[in-house]
Design a protein around this motif. Structure first.
Motif, mmCIF file in Angstrom:
data_model
loop_
_atom_site.group_PDB
_atom_site.id
_atom_site.type_symbol
_atom_site.label_atom_id
_atom_site.label_comp_id
_atom_site.label_asym_id
_atom_site.label_seq_id
_atom_site.Cartn_x
_atom_site.Cartn_y
_atom_site.Cartn_z
ATOM 1 N N THR A 1 -43.411 19.719 -26.181
ATOM 2 C CA THR A 1 -41.978 19.966 -26.016
ATOM 3 C C THR A 1 -41.266 18.676 -25.626
ATOM 4 O OG1 THR A 1 -42.471 22.222 -25.343
ATOM 5 C CG2 THR A 1 -40.290 21.399 -24.797
ATOM 6 N N SER A 2 -41.939 17.840 -24.829
ATOM 7 C CA SER A 2 -41.294 16.588 -24.394
ATOM 8 C C SER A 2 -41.100 15.626 -25.574
ATOM 9 C CB SER A 2 -42.100 15.921 -23.272
ATOM 10 O OG SER A 2 -43.400 15.619 -23.708
ATOM 11 N N THR A 3 -42.040 15.608 -26.520
ATOM 12 C CA THR A 3 -41.868 14.769 -27.710
ATOM 13 C C THR A 3 -40.694 15.268 -28.534
ATOM 14 O OG1 THR A 3 -44.229 14.264 -27.774
ATOM 15 C CG2 THR A 3 -42.984 13.886 -29.799
ATOM 16 N N TRP A 4 -40.622 16.589 -28.730
ATOM 17 C CA TRP A 4 -39.504 17.182 -29.472
ATOM 18 C C TRP A 4 -38.183 16.819 -28.801
ATOM 19 C CZ3 TRP A 4 -38.332 19.510 -33.948
ATOM 20 C CH2 TRP A 4 -37.102 20.170 -34.042
ATOM 21 N N GLN A 5 -38.122 16.955 -27.478
ATOM 22 C CA GLN A 5 -36.886 16.667 -26.748
ATOM 23 C C GLN A 5 -36.530 15.183 -26.826
ATOM 24 O OE1 GLN A 5 -34.959 19.221 -25.616
ATOM 25 N NE2 GLN A 5 -33.497 17.558 -25.563
ATOM 26 N N ALA A 6 -37.532 14.313 -26.758
ATOM 27 C CA ALA A 6 -37.274 12.869 -26.865
ATOM 28 C C ALA A 6 -36.670 12.534 -28.226
ATOM 29 C CB ALA A 6 -38.567 12.082 -26.643
ATOM 30 N N ILE A 7 -37.185 13.153 -29.283
ATOM 31 C CA ILE A 7 -36.634 12.922 -30.621
ATOM 32 C C ILE A 7 -35.203 13.440 -30.684
ATOM 33 C CG2 ILE A 7 -36.844 13.569 -33.062
ATOM 34 C CD1 ILE A 7 -39.938 13.574 -32.562
ATOM 35 N N GLN A 8 -34.955 14.591 -30.085
ATOM 36 C CA GLN A 8 -33.606 15.149 -30.064
ATOM 37 C C GLN A 8 -32.632 14.228 -29.318
ATOM 38 O OE1 GLN A 8 -32.585 18.110 -31.748
ATOM 39 N NE2 GLN A 8 -34.553 17.521 -32.604
ATOM 40 N N ASN A 9 -33.139 13.545 -28.299
ATOM 41 C CA ASN A 9 -32.311 12.628 -27.506
ATOM 42 C C ASN A 9 -32.159 11.258 -28.170
ATOM 43 O OD1 ASN A 9 -32.046 14.627 -25.583
ATOM 44 N ND2 ASN A 9 -33.714 13.847 -24.312
ATOM 45 N N PRO B 1 -30.304 16.543 -39.287
ATOM 46 C CA PRO B 1 -28.880 16.276 -39.357
ATOM 47 C C PRO B 1 -28.031 17.179 -38.450
ATOM 48 C CG PRO B 1 -29.563 17.434 -41.327
ATOM 49 C CD PRO B 1 -30.799 17.158 -40.524
ATOM 50 N N ASN B 2 -28.532 18.358 -38.097
ATOM 51 C CA ASN B 2 -27.795 19.247 -37.200
ATOM 52 C C ASN B 2 -28.466 19.295 -35.841
ATOM 53 O OD1 ASN B 2 -25.944 20.091 -39.268
ATOM 54 N ND2 ASN B 2 -27.554 21.396 -40.092
ATOM 55 N N SER B 3 -27.758 19.826 -34.881
ATOM 56 C CA SER B 3 -28.311 19.982 -33.539
ATOM 57 C C SER B 3 -29.549 20.867 -33.596
ATOM 58 C CB SER B 3 -27.249 20.603 -32.628
ATOM 59 O OG SER B 3 -27.786 20.808 -31.343
ATOM 60 N N GLY B 4 -30.603 20.485 -32.861
ATOM 61 C CA GLY B 4 -31.825 21.271 -32.828
ATOM 62 C C GLY B 4 -32.724 21.059 -34.027
ATOM 63 N N GLU B 5 -32.471 19.998 -34.808
ATOM 64 C CA GLU B 5 -33.292 19.693 -35.974
ATOM 65 C C GLU B 5 -33.882 18.298 -35.845
ATOM 66 O OE1 GLU B 5 -31.044 22.343 -39.406
ATOM 67 O OE2 GLU B 5 -30.638 20.192 -39.302
ATOM 68 N N ALA B 6 -34.993 18.104 -36.525
ATOM 69 C CA ALA B 6 -35.629 16.786 -36.583
ATOM 70 C C ALA B 6 -35.902 16.461 -38.043
ATOM 71 C CB ALA B 6 -36.924 16.768 -35.788
ATOM 72 N N THR B 7 -35.674 15.204 -38.416
ATOM 73 C CA THR B 7 -35.889 14.754 -39.788
ATOM 74 C C THR B 7 -37.107 13.841 -39.833
ATOM 75 O OG1 THR B 7 -33.546 14.896 -40.292
ATOM 76 C CG2 THR B 7 -34.872 13.517 -41.739
ATOM 77 N N TYR C 1 -36.978 19.770 -40.014
ATOM 78 C CA TYR C 1 -37.559 20.885 -39.268
ATOM 79 C C TYR C 1 -36.607 21.313 -38.164
ATOM 80 C CZ TYR C 1 -42.139 20.024 -41.370
ATOM 81 O OH TYR C 1 -43.172 19.869 -42.244
ATOM 82 N N SER C 2 -36.651 22.600 -37.851
ATOM 83 C CA SER C 2 -35.926 23.099 -36.684
ATOM 84 C C SER C 2 -36.924 23.834 -35.812
ATOM 85 C CB SER C 2 -34.779 24.022 -37.100
ATOM 86 O OG SER C 2 -35.275 25.157 -37.761
ATOM 87 N N LYS C 3 -36.667 23.806 -34.539
ATOM 88 C CA LYS C 3 -37.585 24.438 -33.600
ATOM 89 C C LYS C 3 -37.237 25.907 -33.497
ATOM 90 C CE LYS C 3 -39.496 23.860 -29.021
ATOM 91 N NZ LYS C 3 -39.439 23.090 -27.784
ATOM 92 N N GLY C 4 -38.203 26.734 -33.799
ATOM 93 C CA GLY C 4 -37.994 28.173 -33.703
ATOM 94 C C GLY C 4 -38.164 28.641 -32.270
ATOM 95 N N GLY C 5 -37.513 29.708 -31.965
ATOM 96 C CA GLY C 5 -37.648 30.287 -30.634
ATOM 97 C C GLY C 5 -38.929 31.087 -30.537
#
Length: 192
Positions: A71-79, A108-114, A134-138
């Motif tokens: 989750t921290s890697t995902w969040q770092a990419i989002q940041n 390109p959108n919030s909550g997505e990673a390219t 990719y987008s992170k699913g709940g």
């Protein structure tokens, strides 16, 4: 004399036929050789195209593993934090046949990673690129954990259950319901 004339005419016709055949062969053989040479080049090029594309696909898999590692890697990419080795700063050569590079970014959108990848064949003649978002699913389950172990008289009636590792069931919990999903194994499950 008439027989000799007839014989000369027949010889002339055969000679003319041989000359025509030689002219046709002189035209066809170089054309066929050239076609075979081009076909060989086209086959090699197609192989290089396929190889470069497969390297780009492998790079997407490696990029996905990176964004899904925590989750921290995902969040770092989002940041917007640049991931070392995943900003077109490393040429990976761990797969035979060429090299690849990867760039991870948010959007390109919030909550997505390219994931943007480039694969290149070992002859450095063909390059292919892929872009995947990719987008992170709940969490869509009643129980979600890095491992689930249930024993004794515990009975789970709500579900489904998901584990990022294994699910181990014993005792009263060893039933077919609710639905169970695990990245690893499901042991003790009545259906296994």
């Amino acid at each position: 004399p008439a027989l000799a004339v007839h014989h000369r005419q027949r010889a002339a016709q055969v000679l003319l036929g041989v000359i025509v055949l030689l002219v046709v062969l002189a035209i066809l053989i170089p054309t066929m050789v050239k076609y075979v040479q081009h076909e060989a080049k086209w086959s090699v090029k197609q192989g290089q195209n396929t190889n470069a594309f497969q390297l780009a696909e492998a790079a997407v898999d490696r990029g996905y593993q990176k964004i899904a590692e925590s989750t921290s890697t995902w969040q770092a990419i989002q940041n917007g934090t640049v991931q070392t080795g995943f900003n077109f700063d490393t040429s990976y050569s761990d797969i035979e046949g060429g090299t690849y590079a990867i760039k991870l970014s948010s959007g390109p959108n919030s909550g997505e990673a390219t994931i943007l990848t480039v694969g290149r064949d070992k002859m450095l003649r063909e390059t292919r690129a892929l872009k995947v978002v990719y987008s992170k699913g709940g969490v869509d389950s009643a129980m979600y954990a890095s491992g689930i172990s249930i024993s004794g008289g515990v009975v789970i009636d709500w579900g489904p259950m998901k584990s990022r590792v294994n699910i181990t069931l014993s005792g009263a919990s060893d039933v077919e319901y609710p639905r169970k999903f695990a990245v690893g194994s499901i042991t003790g499950y009545a259906g296994s």
